[in-house]
Design an enzyme around this catalytic site. Structure first.
Site, mmCIF file in Angstrom:
data_model
loop_
_atom_site.group_PDB
_atom_site.id
_atom_site.type_symbol
_atom_site.label_atom_id
_atom_site.label_comp_id
_atom_site.label_asym_id
_atom_site.label_seq_id
_atom_site.Cartn_x
_atom_site.Cartn_y
_atom_site.Cartn_z
ATOM 1 C CE LYS A 140 -19.365 32.229 4.079
ATOM 2 N NZ LYS A 140 -18.305 31.733 3.180
ATOM 3 C CG ASP A 169 -16.236 34.646 1.814
ATOM 4 O OD1 ASP A 169 -16.054 34.916 0.602
ATOM 5 O OD2 ASP A 169 -16.128 33.486 2.271
ATOM 6 C CD GLU A 197 -12.609 34.493 2.409
ATOM 7 O OE1 GLU A 197 -12.425 34.979 3.548
ATOM 8 O OE2 GLU A 197 -13.073 33.375 2.223
ATOM 9 C CG ASP A 222 -12.096 30.803 -0.271
ATOM 10 O OD1 ASP A 222 -11.490 29.754 -0.498
ATOM 11 O OD2 ASP A 222 -13.026 30.873 0.557
ATOM 12 C CE LYS A 246 -13.332 27.180 1.878
ATOM 13 N NZ LYS A 246 -13.165 28.612 2.042
HETATM 14 MG MG LIG Z 1 -14.488 32.241 1.325
#
Ligand SMILES: [Mg+2]
EC number: 4.2.1.113
Length: 326
Positions: A140, A169, A197, A222, A246
């Site tokens: 992240k 991300d 992402e 995302d 997701k």
């Molecule tokens: Mg993500």
């Protein structure tokens, strides 16, 4: 013919809170659904909401379950409001699991991407995961100043063995200028950064398209595509990059499969920290989608998240035993 409907909520504190641009996430709450038909066959499903990604809240999902009659007529199609996508997913999965018999083999770590801790902690976290067989890692970004994070990234790239790939991300947390910094760095990485992402917030579609045209490192959406309608919209508006799916918050899996049949796209199937019930569903779904999308890369699944959750029996592949723990 009727199904008996039961549900049990769960709450799993993360071993360490998950730090993202959305804030600190302390515990995963969800609901396990159980259907039993007249022949005694059982089907489990899972509701794993993610309200900051646009799904219902746990409280709304619980209210839905409490309102369900304990006996459901099997000849009636379930109609669940689209404002309850995690419930739509959970119930459709429970019904399909009534007739599913075979046990799935566990997915090898090489086919999953392992989530690293955010920030500098990633530098000491990848090695045991590499030893366990993971080859794709996710980190992240967008939680510390860009210069500091890029310095950590340089260290990480020097440490990672050849053959390791990294996904970054940003959770929509960069601005255009920092996104340029990140992407130009990634382009110099010789393809070892698989993608970034959601560098920019979902509203910045035109800027995301411009970035994707300017740099070689692919961009994955995302937060932009948290509902099936948003996924469709971005596809119709011409997004040529990657889509993070997701599935547990995208509504009925059958609708997702139908959409990908009609409009092939480049996807990464990703977890929202489900129990084994949701996880196995995603593995099956990913296999099905891969056969539908033969012209796109078969990307590692975003399922390397089990180590973030406690050993509480909810990763048990014996779902009756899992149910009994609740
Ligand atoms: Mg993500």
């Amino acid at each position: 013919m009727a199904y008996r409907f039961e549900f049990r909520p769960y709450c799993r504190p993360f071993r360490q809170p998950l730090k993202t641009h959305h804030g600190l996430w302390q515990q995963r709450e969800g609901i396990i659904l159980k259907l039993t038909d007249d022949r005694g066959r059982v089907g489990f499903g899972e509701v794993a909401p993610l309200p900051w990604f646009g799904s219902e809240t746990q409280a709304q999902a619980l209210a839905f379950c409490q309102d369900m009659p304990p006996q459901l007529a099997t000849d009636k199609a379930f109609s669940i409001l689209p404002t309850l996508p995690a419930c739509q997913f959970g119930l459709e999965v429970a019904v399909s699991n009534l007739t599913r018999r075979c046990r799935r083999p566990e997915l090898a770590p090489a086919h999953c991407s392992a989530l690293l801790p955010t920030g500098e902690a990633a530098l000491s976290a990848w090695a045991p995961l590499w030893s366990a067989g993971y080859r794709t890692f996710k980190w992240k970004i967008g939680v510390a100043p860009v210069a500091i994070e890029l310095a950590w990234l340089s260290q990480l790239m020097r440490q990672l063995p050849l053959g390791a790939r990294l996904r970054l991300d940003a959770n929509g947390g960069l601005d255009e200028l920092t996104a340029h910094h990140w992407l130009s760095y990634c382009d110099r990485g010789g393809g070892r950064i698989e993608f970034i992402e959601q560098p920019l917030p979902p509203g910045d579609f035109a800027a995301l398209v411009k970035l994707s045209q300017r740099y070689q490192t692919p961009i994955a959406l995302d937060e932009s595509v948290t509902t099936l309608d948003q996924l469709k919209m971005h596809c119709f508006r011409g997004w040529q990059g990657i889509y993070v799916i997701k599935a547990a918050i995208l509504g009925p899996p059958s609708r997702l499969i139908q959409f990908c049949t009609d409009y092939p796209i480049d996807i990464v199937v990703s977890s929202v920290f489900e129990t084994d019930i949701g996880r196995q569903t995603l593995i099956d779904l990913a296999a099905e989608l891969a056969t539908l999308l033969p012209h796109y890369p078969r990307r590692s699944l975003g399922l390397g998240t089990q180590r973030w959750l406690p050993c509480d029996g909810l990763d048990d592949p014996d779902w009756e035993a899992l149910w009994q723990r609740l």
